[in-house]
Write an enzyme that holds these catalytic residues in place. Structure first.
Site, short mmCIF file in Angstrom:
data_model
loop_
_atom_site.label_atom_id
_atom_site.label_comp_id
_atom_site.label_asym_id
_atom_site.label_seq_id
_atom_site.Cartn_x
_atom_site.Cartn_y
_atom_site.Cartn_z
N HIS A 41 -4.03 -0.15 -5.67
CA HIS A 41 -5.24 0.43 -4.86
C HIS A 41 -5.91 1.26 -5.80
O HIS A 41 -6.57 2.34 -5.22
CB HIS A 41 -4.79 0.89 -3.51
N TRP A 67 -3.67 5.37 6.70
CA TRP A 67 -3.64 4.04 6.83
C TRP A 67 -2.53 3.43 7.74
O TRP A 67 -2.92 2.75 8.65
CB TRP A 67 -3.74 3.19 5.77
N TYR A 98 -10.91 -5.78 -4.60
CA TYR A 98 -9.85 -5.19 -3.74
C TYR A 98 -8.60 -5.60 -3.99
O TYR A 98 -8.48 -7.00 -3.94
CB TYR A 98 -10.51 -5.23 -2.52
N HIS A 99 -7.60 -4.77 -4.35
CA HIS A 99 -6.37 -4.99 -4.34
C HIS A 99 -5.88 -5.53 -5.60
O HIS A 99 -4.96 -6.54 -5.85
CB HIS A 99 -5.91 -6.01 -3.22
N TYR A 156 -1.23 4.15 2.25
CA TYR A 156 -2.27 4.72 1.16
C TYR A 156 -2.30 5.87 0.58
O TYR A 156 -3.30 6.74 0.42
CB TYR A 156 -3.87 4.33 1.97
N CYS A 197 0.77 -1.29 0.06
CA CYS A 197 0.20 0.05 -0.03
C CYS A 197 0.92 1.31 -0.04
O CYS A 197 0.62 2.04 0.73
CB CYS A 197 -1.01 0.07 1.10
#
Length: 925
Positions: A914, A627, A827-828, A609, A565
């Site tokens: 992301h 994050w 997600y991801h 993030y 991230c």
């Protein structure tokens, strides 16, 4: 760093085993195994193995030549394992041979026989034996023979598919070798080939009741092909009682021979589970008048259930649930419901291998073992001459093949022979092969499931190119099984693009970057291949070379940086700078020429993030990311590549760009949409509805740029600069909160003017699908591919995954649905443009070793511009030479082509994680 590229709208029945080089190997007619594992498999001549399902035994009867009172023949169907059949030994001994006959009451297509010995004692274990089938109980055909080992392991005999009503096991000797004349059997099952199912594309389904939550647990979710989505009757508020009905309209009459039902898996934690117990199935020609077909009761498990019947041709089928299997309430639920294709006949498969190890005294390496459904038996190649090794399946007929399952060795503590680098190909004739997947598998015991868009093929070949741990020269497989689509496939029209090869990675690719100097793709996950957590200073990475298809794995430890991230940017010299993440203060730099990493200067404000973007002057601007590190205060920083240091820009606060996320600052300053403009300025387009300009010289400045039209906060939406000269940005999708929120299909065009001025925001027609956690990629022709994502913001699930990409055309401001993906990308997940004009789309998950949301692969999408109108590949123009490798703003470059071109553009190499790709942009020339 820009790439100079030009573009113009530019498992059914029997398996035989053969060995290559004209040497044919067949298993012996009697094959005595040690039975050291949990099962003993005895293939009968000439079959080496098969895929199978276990038949429902209800209603069957059993007879035997004799039995001891209290140990009747019917005990072999008790299902308890505690009872058994025993031939008579008192008051008089009935001598060998002994036989026991199963009457299945109906004709079935069968391909195997399974016997569990008496479990409390080896006394009476059967040794030499034969197995026969019959249609009438009078004329018998032998399908198997051999000698069972003297142990309590379950024994399975596989044979070519046969139509039969009766199966007879004849015991010729006991396994103990003491001359005993009586025998015992604990359980008997009969096996059938897998049941091919009908296509569901044109189905219309409805139920008597659905859960009232919006877009969740609807009837259609039982026919969407996704195991962890499900239909449920209403379980909140009013709970209608039984019966419940699920009605299928196939669109036209089809031959149907059964129905398959899968309850929601236990892993979903549904309470109550809603498993259907007592059921009935009816048919109809008009959807109004119904006729009974079959009824019964399913067991209280989450395993596949089958209801089979004589083939009928019908348009409407209705499943009626009469009870919950565990009597836990009045809810009914279904993860998947299919109809069995009554027109399909089982066909013998044959298998060709480069070699198989059959001389070992400790392990049996017959190729059959990779096809027998037992994960504790193995195909093992010979050690010499070493890699590559191949495993080729001839399915004897053409099928729509959409995937392959590889199960490595399951023996405790032994990974030897695990396949690493590999290639999977299909063929229609066994001579011309087309790659459908390649890559490198992780060195562990997990099953590897490879999906690709269905292709029509008769042959499937897996080539093992390396051993995953570089330990031994042989390969091993517990299972290798093709995944066959239930219907014949039609290629996607070239106007909708086409999905190509699947690339398998030894990790979940959560981040990806196209390297400017090599055109290789670097991907990485976190400290672990499929999980993230507290940083321990390492990152699992892999390099993919599109020109060779080779995937190589490495673990980065020298920078002390878990790069999950982070912010990602390329410098003007082509170095990749990765900052923050799990080790939130760290920076790592990738050097393409040596494929190595070095440590960069630490961030002033640790963050994860975060987003960063390369500036017009060559520095990098970084902002947001609560994050990881401390919450809040993640104001802008500037990276100087000349000094390898970060410094704060106090005039660039994060506060103006935060969203109103319900989780607060932990989420609200994440994943900024950043675009570099002239004079070291940065435009922040989202995901907050408030937009801003940042300038990074000196202490920095911030200037509000107004709202993004009437759009709301759009966390995990996308923004793409498809025309940098005109300052055109497409924004698409997102949700007001990071998780547990519905998404939007809103689309806007932002047109930038000079820095620190209010841009023009134009709302355009919405996209076809509302989505979040998706990716968008600018293509060389100026169109934008929007791919993956979810309809409802949720992490580590594919419940509401959008499988259909869309293509945005800026000439018309319209969206066109593209060919669907075969794997959910949520997600991801990542998507980046490759140097050849295709798009790599991959990843999703990173939620632990047993998480069904993990996707260790990527697929290649071929946009429509790569095809002619008739579907043939378009001729690609070639760049023969350029007069320079660098050009400054306002300068010129001379490019020599091999022919005329209609358009030319510069597209910056991208990086993604992301749902953020601040490196990509297109400059039309």
């Amino acid at each position: 760093m820009f790439g100079l590229s030009s573009f113009i709208p530019f498992l059914l029945s029997t398996y035989l085993v053969q060995e290559a080089n004209s040497l044919t190997l067949k298993l012996p007619s009697r094959d005595i195994r040690t039975g050291s594992g949990p099962e003993q498999y005895l293939p009968s001549p000439p079959a080496a193995g098969t895929a199978f399902d276990q038949l429902d035994r209800r209603g069957w009867t059993v007879s035997a030549d004799s039995f001891q009172p209290g140990c009747e023949p019917q005990n072999v169907l008790s299902g308890t394992g505690a009872k058994f059949w025993e031939s008579q030994f008192a008051p008089t001994m009935v001598p060998l041979p002994h036989n026991i006959v199963i009457d299945m009451k109906n004709t079935h297509l069968i391909n195997g026989f399974r016997m569990l010995p008496r479990q409390d004692s080896p006394s009476g274990n059967i040794g030499q034996h034969k197995i026969e089938t019959s249609l009438d109980g009078k004329s018998w055909t032998q399908v198997g023979s051999g000698a069972y080992a003297n142990n309590q392991a379950r024994k399975t005999t596989l044979f070519p598919s046969k139509l039969a009503q009766f199966v007879r096991l004849t015991a010729l000797s006991t396994a103990e070798g003491r001359g005993y004349q009586y025998v015992t059997v604990g359980e008997i099952n009969v096996l059938s080939p897998p049941k091919p199912t009908l296509p569901r594309e044109n189905w219309q389904v409805k139920a008597d009741s659905e859960n009232p939550l919006p877009n969740q647990h609807r009837a259609a979710e039982a026919t969407d092909g996704v195991v962890n989505t499900y239909w449920s009757t209403q379980f909140d508020g009013a709970k209608p009682g039984f019966p419940h009905t699920f009605t299928i309209n196939q669109g036209s009459a089809k031959a149907v021979s059964g129905l398959t039902y899968l309850a929601p898996p236990t892993s979903l934690g549904i309470t109550p589970p809603g498993r259907i117990g007592q059921y009935s199935i009816q048919k109809s020609t008009d959807g109004t008048t119904w006729t009974p077909v079959v009824s019964g009761t399913w067991a209280d498990t989450d395993k596949h259930k089958f209801a089979q019947f004589a083939t009928i041709t019908v348009q409407y089928i209705r499943l009626t649930a009469l009870s919950e299997a565990g009597n836990r309430g009045t809810v009914s639920a279904a993860s998947e419901i299919n109809l069995i294709d009554g027109s399909r006949q089982a066909t013998a498969f044959t298998v060709t291998v480069d070699s198989e190890e059959t001389s070992s005294t400790t392990e049996d390496g017959h190729a059959v073992n990779a096809l027998d459904g037992n994960p504790y038996t193995l195909w093992i190649t010979r050690a010499s001459p070493g890699y590559p090794h191949f495993f080729r399946i001839d399915m004897q007929a053409s099928y729509a093949v959409r995937g392959l399952t590889y199960v490595p060795r399951q023996t405790s503590g032994n990974l030897q022979g695990n396949i690493g680098q590999h290639l999977i190909e299909t063929s229609t004739d066994g001579n011309t092969w087309t790659p459908v997947a390649r890559g490198t598998w992780q060195d562990d015991k997990k099953s590897k499931v490879v999906n690709w868009p269905a292709v029509q093929a008769r042959y499937l070949r897996l080539t093992a190119q390396t051993e995953a741990g570089n330990r031994v020269p042989w390969a091993a497989a517990a299972e290798i099984q093709p995944i066959i689509q239930s219907s014949s496939m039609s290629p996607a029209p070239e106007s909708a693009g086409q999905w190509g090869e699947t690339i398998n990675f030894p990790l979940v690719p959560v981040a990806a970057a196209l390297i400017p100097s090599t055109s290789e793709v670097v991907v990485w996950s976190a400290w672990n291949a499929d999980f993230f957590g507290d940083g321990n200073g390492k990152t699992v990475t892999a390099n993919y070379n599109p020109s060779t298809g080779v995937v190589t794995q490495s673990v980065v430890t020298n920078t002390g940086h878990d790069m999950f991230c982070p912010g990602i940017s390329f410098t003007r010299t082509g170095l990749m700078v990765v900052s923050g993440g799990t080790n939130s203060e760290k920076t790592s730099i990738y050097h393409p020429d040596t494929r190595t990493w070095s440590a960069g200067g630490n961030l002033v404000r640790p963050r994860g993030y975060n987003s960063q973007v390369t500036l017009s002057g060559g520095g990098i601007f970084n902002i947001g990311g609560s994050w990881s590190g401390a919450l809040g205060g993640k104001d802008g920083e500037f990276y100087d590549p000349n000094t390898n240091t970060w410094s704060l820009r106090p005039g660039c606060p994060v506060a103006p760009m935060i969203t109103n996320d319900v989780e607060g600052i932990f989420r609200s300053d994440n994943h900024a949409w950043l675009f570099a403009r002239q004079n070291n300025s940065v435009f922040q387009a989202g995901p907050s509805k408030a937009m801003n300009w940042y300038t990074t010289d000196g202490q920095g400045t911030t200037t509000p740029a107004g709202p993004r039209g009437n759009d709301n906060d759009a966390m995990n939406g996308n923004a793409v600069m498809f025309d940098a000269l005109a300052g055109k940005i497409l924004t698409i999708g997102g949700s007001p909160n990071y998780v547990n929120a519905y998404t939007t299909s809103n689309a806007h065009i932002i047109t930038l003017g000079a820095p620190n001025t209010i841009p023009t925001v134009t709302a355009i027609g919405n996209a076809h699908y509302a989505r979040t956690l998706h990716n968008s990629v600018v293509l060389p022709d100026g169109k934008v591919l929007i791919v993956g994502g979810l309809n409802y913001a949720k992490l580590f699930v594919d419940d509401t995954a959008i499988l259909y990409p869309e293509l945005f055309d800026p000439a018309t401001n319209t969206f066109t649905v593209m060919a669907p993906m075969s794997v959910a990308r949520t997600y991801h997940s990542v998507a980046i443009l490759l140097a050849d004009g295709t798009v790599l789309v991959g990843g999703g998950g990173l939620c632990g070793p047993d998480c069904i949301g993990n996707h260790y692969d990527a697929q290649i999408f071929k946009p429509p511009y790569l095809f002619n109108g008739d579907g043939t590949p378009a001729t690609r123009p070639k760049i023969l030479s350029t007069n320079t490798k660098t050009v400054r703003l306002g300068g010129g470059i001379t490019v020599t082509m091999d022919g005329p071109v209609n358009r030319f553009s510069l597209v910056r190499f991208g990086s993604a994680t992301h749902s953020v790709n601040t490196d990509q942009r297109r400059v039309p020339l």
